[in-house]
Write a protein that holds these residues in place. Structure first.
Motif, PDB file in Angstrom:
ATOM      1  N   ILE A  67      19.394  -1.456  10.222  1.00 20.41           N
ATOM      2  CA  ILE A  67      19.115  -2.597  11.101  1.00 20.41           C
ATOM      3  C   ILE A  67      17.883  -2.335  11.962  1.00 20.41           C
ATOM      4  CG2 ILE A  67      20.013  -3.910  13.069  1.00 20.41           C
ATOM      5  CD1 ILE A  67      22.802  -3.573  11.817  1.00 20.41           C
ATOM      6  N   LEU A  68      17.753  -1.141  12.496  1.00 22.45           N
ATOM      7  CA  LEU A  68      16.600  -0.805  13.334  1.00 22.45           C
ATOM      8  C   LEU A  68      15.301  -0.830  12.523  1.00 22.45           C
ATOM      9  CD1 LEU A  68      18.143   2.113  15.422  1.00 22.45           C
ATOM     10  CD2 LEU A  68      17.732  -0.239  16.163  1.00 22.45           C
ATOM     11  N   THR A  69      15.371  -0.407  11.268  1.00 21.58           N
ATOM     12  CA  THR A  69      14.184  -0.470  10.406  1.00 21.58           C
ATOM     13  C   THR A  69      13.763  -1.912  10.173  1.00 21.58           C
ATOM     14  OG1 THR A  69      14.833   1.575   9.286  1.00 21.58           O
ATOM     15  CG2 THR A  69      13.219   0.184   8.170  1.00 21.58           C
ATOM     16  N   GLY A  70      14.732  -2.790   9.922  1.00 26.40           N
ATOM     17  CA  GLY A  70      14.414  -4.196   9.742  1.00 26.40           C
ATOM     18  C   GLY A  70      13.795  -4.804  10.986  1.00 26.40           C
ATOM     19  N   ILE A  71      14.319  -4.449  12.162  1.00 26.82           N
ATOM     20  CA  ILE A  71      13.771  -4.964  13.424  1.00 26.82           C
ATOM     21  C   ILE A  71      12.332  -4.505  13.614  1.00 26.82           C
ATOM     22  CG2 ILE A  71      13.961  -4.834  15.946  1.00 26.82           C
ATOM     23  CD1 ILE A  71      17.009  -4.625  15.563  1.00 26.82           C
ATOM     24  N   ALA A  72      12.057  -3.230  13.324  1.00 25.57           N
ATOM     25  CA  ALA A  72      10.732  -2.665  13.584  1.00 25.57           C
ATOM     26  C   ALA A  72       9.702  -3.035  12.519  1.00 25.57           C
ATOM     27  CB  ALA A  72      10.838  -1.144  13.684  1.00 25.57           C
ATOM     28  N   LEU A  73      10.122  -3.116  11.250  1.00 28.62           N
ATOM     29  CA  LEU A  73       9.155  -3.273  10.155  1.00 28.62           C
ATOM     30  C   LEU A  73       9.234  -4.612   9.439  1.00 28.62           C
ATOM     31  CD1 LEU A  73       9.397   0.300   8.574  1.00 28.62           C
ATOM     32  CD2 LEU A  73       7.726  -0.549  10.226  1.00 28.62           C
TER      33      LEU A  73
ATOM     34  N   ARG B 228       3.523   2.365  13.156  1.00 23.02           N
ATOM     35  CA  ARG B 228       3.023   1.171  12.485  1.00 23.02           C
ATOM     36  C   ARG B 228       1.648   0.769  13.012  1.00 23.02           C
ATOM     37  NH1 ARG B 228       2.208  -3.854  12.869  1.00 23.02           N
ATOM     38  NH2 ARG B 228       2.714  -3.857  15.096  1.00 23.02           N
ATOM     39  N   ILE B 229       1.475   0.828  14.339  1.00 19.97           N
ATOM     40  CA  ILE B 229       0.185   0.472  14.944  1.00 19.97           C
ATOM     41  C   ILE B 229      -0.888   1.504  14.603  1.00 19.97           C
ATOM     42  CG2 ILE B 229      -1.009   0.193  17.148  1.00 19.97           C
ATOM     43  CD1 ILE B 229       1.578  -0.961  18.283  1.00 19.97           C
ATOM     44  N   LYS B 230      -0.532   2.763  14.685  1.00 16.83           N
ATOM     45  CA  LYS B 230      -1.515   3.830  14.464  1.00 16.83           C
ATOM     46  C   LYS B 230      -2.092   3.810  13.063  1.00 16.83           C
ATOM     47  CE  LYS B 230      -2.115   8.845  14.855  1.00 16.83           C
ATOM     48  NZ  LYS B 230      -1.479  10.124  15.251  1.00 16.83           N
ATOM     49  N   TYR B 231      -1.229   3.564  12.071  1.00 14.32           N
ATOM     50  CA  TYR B 231      -1.678   3.635  10.678  1.00 14.32           C
ATOM     51  C   TYR B 231      -1.838   2.250  10.038  1.00 14.32           C
ATOM     52  CZ  TYR B 231      -0.564   8.536  11.207  1.00 14.32           C
ATOM     53  OH  TYR B 231      -0.517   9.850  11.648  1.00 14.32           O
ATOM     54  N   GLY B 232      -1.669   1.190  10.815  1.00 12.77           N
ATOM     55  CA  GLY B 232      -1.860  -0.153  10.281  1.00 12.77           C
ATOM     56  C   GLY B 232      -0.892  -0.498   9.173  1.00 12.77           C
ATOM     57  N   ILE B 233       0.390  -0.192   9.395  1.00 11.16           N
ATOM     58  CA  ILE B 233       1.400  -0.375   8.350  1.00 11.16           C
ATOM     59  C   ILE B 233       2.198  -1.645   8.601  1.00 11.16           C
ATOM     60  CG2 ILE B 233       3.414   0.677   7.252  1.00 11.16           C
ATOM     61  CD1 ILE B 233       2.402   3.371   8.302  1.00 11.16           C
ATOM     62  N   ILE B 234       2.371  -2.442   7.552  1.00 12.68           N
ATOM     63  CA  ILE B 234       3.272  -3.601   7.564  1.00 12.68           C
ATOM     64  C   ILE B 234       3.047  -4.451   8.813  1.00 12.68           C
ATOM     65  CG2 ILE B 234       5.656  -4.366   7.259  1.00 12.68           C
ATOM     66  CD1 ILE B 234       6.356  -1.643   6.202  1.00 12.68           C
TER      67      ILE B 234
ATOM     68  N   GLN C  76       0.833  -1.193   0.000  1.00 14.96           N
ATOM     69  CA  GLN C  76       0.000   0.000   0.000  1.00 14.96           C
ATOM     70  C   GLN C  76       0.872   1.249   0.000  1.00 14.96           C
ATOM     71  OE1 GLN C  76      -2.351  -0.603   3.531  1.00 14.96           O
ATOM     72  NE2 GLN C  76      -3.946  -1.701   2.413  1.00 14.96           N
ATOM     73  N   ALA C  77       0.241   2.369  -0.344  1.00 11.27           N
ATOM     74  CA  ALA C  77       0.981   3.629  -0.395  1.00 11.27           C
ATOM     75  C   ALA C  77       1.572   3.980   0.966  1.00 11.27           C
ATOM     76  CB  ALA C  77       0.060   4.752  -0.872  1.00 11.27           C
ATOM     77  N   ARG C  78       0.850   3.666   2.042  1.00 14.55           N
ATOM     78  CA  ARG C  78       1.341   3.997   3.391  1.00 14.55           C
ATOM     79  C   ARG C  78       2.614   3.215   3.718  1.00 14.55           C
ATOM     80  NH1 ARG C  78      -3.752   2.102   6.854  1.00 14.55           N
ATOM     81  NH2 ARG C  78      -4.758   3.145   5.092  1.00 14.55           N
ATOM     82  N   GLU C  79       2.749   1.988   3.179  1.00 12.29           N
ATOM     83  CA  GLU C  79       3.967   1.219   3.400  1.00 12.29           C
ATOM     84  C   GLU C  79       5.139   1.834   2.649  1.00 12.29           C
ATOM     85  OE1 GLU C  79       3.566  -2.924   2.713  1.00 12.29           O
ATOM     86  OE2 GLU C  79       1.574  -3.052   3.631  1.00 12.29           O
TER      87      GLU C  79
END
Length: 277
Positions: free
Chosen positions: A60-66, A268-274, A25-28
């Motif tokens: 690395i932090l992006t991979g952990i979170a998303l 991620r939780i607020k906007y329902g992303i990934i 999705q665009a948000r992702e």
């Protein structure tokens, strides 16, 4: 160089298709673009000021979170953009692959980020995270240490006087130790400042350093008769930089890692992303 370029293209295709087939999705796409922008800025600031390698830490932090897909996309895209400011070249694709794999590996090995409530005791959480993190990290560190000892014994038994242990064996047997420790681990790593710091140092040193030293070989090698010796020498001369790179990224993760992954998790939780499992 031609063969290595073909190899890199083949390596990228499955990972890119895996991401594109999800029909994101665009948000992702927006959050990956934002994280890539943060990564580029962090990397450029550290490149011209203090060598803490915050760009590598951000991947690395992006991979952990998303997750793994977003981690790979962020790493590859960020490195491509960084080199518009730091010079593009044949090394760009290698750096894109190395950063992308760091982000993907972090997404695969780490569990979902746990959020802290307002009423949660932060001090108790840090004490428990420290204790748990040290216990968990002892296994991969022990596996790597044992594999390095095995590598050193093999070096003593089969090497000649002109060789040094401080070269390709450090990377190869370190990688074997990492793989052994993760293959026999049933659960994913918990997200805390100890596990993230140790993972950052080991993955950047072994994975990124191992890839980029080989990349330097493909870009500089001109004498076929001495190709093996040249490759060994590159791993020896690249060792100090790889240690500094891994240490700088690990320091960044130690101080800002948990704060960043929790902020990303809130978004991620607020906007329902990934959605992560």
């Amino acid at each position: 160089m031609f063969i290595s370029t073909i190899f890199l293209i083949i390596s990228f295709v499955p990972l890119i298709l895996l991401y594109e087939n999800r029909k994101p999705q665009a948000r992702e796409i927006v959050i990956i673009s934002v994280m890539s922008a943060f990564t580029v800025i962090a990397n450029l600031i550290c490149a011209y000021t203090i060598p803490f390698h915050a760009g590598t830490a951000m991947v690395i932090l992006t991979g952990i979170a998303l997750g793994a897909r977003a981690g790979f996309a962020t790493g590859a895209l960020s490195r491509f953009i960084c080199n518009f400011f730091m010079t593009q070249g044949t090394w760009t694709v290698w750096e894109m692959l190395a950063w992308g794999l760091l982000g993907a590996l972090a997404g695969v090995l780490f569990s979902k980020v746990e959020m802290l409530g307002i009423l949660d005791n932060k001090n108790e959480y840090k004490k428990e995270a420290k204790k748990t993190g040290i216990q968990i990290c002892m296994i991969p560190l022990l596996c790597i240490f044992v594999c390095e000892i095995i590598g050193y014994v093999l070096y003593l038994l089969g090497s000649n006087d002109s060789e040094s242990f401080w070269g390709w064996r450090i990377y190869v047997f370190g990688l074997i130790g990492m793989l052994v420790s993760f293959l026999f681990r049933k659960n994913k790593l918990p997200v805390n400042f100890i596990t993230m710091t140790v993972f950052t140092f080991l993955s950047v040193f072994i994975l990124y350093g191992g890839i980029m030293n080989f990349a330097a070989f493909t870009m500089t090698q001109s004498s076929y008769n001495d190709s093996v010796g040249a490759l060994k020498m590159l791993y020896i001369t690249g060792l100090p930089y790889d240690i500094g790179h891994a240490l700088g990224a690990a320091i960044c993760v130690f101080f800002i890692g948990e704060s960043i992954v929790r902020k990303i998790e809130r978004v991620r939780i607020k906007y329902g992303i990934i959605k992560r499992k």
